[in-house]
Scaffold this active site. Sequence first.
Site, PDB file in Angstrom:
ATOM      1  CD  GLU A   1      28.454 -22.121  47.259  1.00  0.00           C
ATOM      2  OE1 GLU A   1      28.951 -21.844  48.379  1.00  0.00           O
ATOM      3  OE2 GLU A   1      27.431 -22.659  47.054  1.00  0.00           O
ATOM      4  CG  HIS A   2      33.712 -18.587  48.928  1.00  0.00           C
ATOM      5  ND1 HIS A   2      34.078 -18.124  50.251  1.00  0.00           N
ATOM      6  CD2 HIS A   2      33.649 -20.052  49.109  1.00  0.00           C
ATOM      7  CE1 HIS A   2      34.322 -19.313  51.123  1.00  0.00           C
ATOM      8  NE2 HIS A   2      34.003 -20.345  50.207  1.00  0.00           N
TER       9      HIS A   2
ATOM     10  N   GLY B   1      26.269 -25.925  62.221  1.00  0.00           N
ATOM     11  CA  GLY B   1      27.489 -26.482  61.773  1.00  0.00           C
ATOM     12  C   GLY B   1      27.219 -27.277  60.327  1.00  0.00           C
TER      13      GLY B   1
ATOM     14  N   GLY C   1      26.223 -26.353  57.561  1.00  0.00           N
ATOM     15  CA  GLY C   1      26.236 -25.599  56.385  1.00  0.00           C
ATOM     16  C   GLY C   1      25.024 -25.107  55.777  1.00  0.00           C
TER      17      GLY C   1
ATOM     18  CB  SER D   1      22.618 -20.453  56.667  1.00  0.00           C
ATOM     19  OG  SER D   1      22.993 -18.792  57.270  1.00  0.00           O
TER      20      SER D   1
ATOM     21  CG  ASP E   1      24.463 -17.603  54.725  1.00  0.00           C
ATOM     22  OD1 ASP E   1      24.242 -18.010  53.793  1.00  0.00           O
ATOM     23  OD2 ASP E   1      25.336 -17.873  55.469  1.00  0.00           O
TER      24      ASP E   1
ATOM     25  CE1 TYR F   1      31.916 -17.193  53.801  1.00  0.00           C
ATOM     26  CE2 TYR F   1      32.872 -15.527  55.003  1.00  0.00           C
ATOM     27  CZ  TYR F   1      31.881 -15.871  54.074  1.00  0.00           C
ATOM     28  OH  TYR F   1      31.066 -15.214  53.596  1.00  0.00           O
TER      29      TYR F   1
END
Length: 294
Positions: A44-45, A138, A140, A142, A188, A238
């Site tokens: 993640e991130h 919305g 999550g 993508s 994504d 984000y």
Amino acid sequence: MASCPVPSVSSVVAGARQVYRESFGASEPVVAVCAPGRVNLIGEHTDYNQGFVLPMALPLVTVMVGSPTPDRSVSIVTVAEGADEPRRVDFVLPNDSATPIAPGMPKWANYVKGVLQHYRAGPLPGFQAVLASSVPLGGGLSSSASLEVAVYTFLQQLCPDDGDAVSKALACQKAEHTHAGMPCGIMDQFISVLGKDGHALLIDCRSLEATLVPLTDQGLVILITNSNVRHSLTGSEYPSRRRQCEEAAATLGKSSLREATLEDLEGEPCRLGHTLNIRGGQSCPWRVTILQAL
């Protein structure tokens, strides 16, 4: 608790075709394409930190059906649940590819306009089209990248580019940066372009190398749950989190947190400050964890 069945791609296409006939009073659309949403298994991130990610494509898709027009006019209708109004946009493509296609309202159309702006071939013809999606907006999964890649794939049928998949993903990422105002990483768009059924995709977000990872274990079950909490990345933390990670890397003298180690972070707690130290500490361990998971 009952599970929600996933609509088949053919049923989403059929619905889009019906709306096309109703909206444009024309014969059947000559082009029908789709692109999948995704779920990330680990990492993640880390894509905008040039690290590793391991997403997989989903059977949830965005569909685009349509036909070229003899002029430069574009008309697009969306039936995606949750899309903002109006659900139809009409505009004219500029004669010069250097002329910007300005974003505006509705927001969903900005993703389309961004892909038109950054498409890698031309000149593009006008077209009329319908968008439909089984990817929850919305949720999550993508939906935005799925939309961008579907639009790009649609344009490839009207005006073929060189077919380079990595460049396609990068163009779709750029569309989200410039027209949706979202500084997303590459994960994504990459998985939506390169994903394959029955596989995850290990992506090195620095080199842009991607390796398909077969999910062949018969005992493996991947459960995806819907929290029913809708989010928008452009209005979330984000962008600030990405900025904080970039600030942490710069403070450490690194080009990205991909280059940083936990020892680097432990040696600079004062210079980094509390927030930047947390961001660095969240990102660094993923590099090792993802590779160990494989």
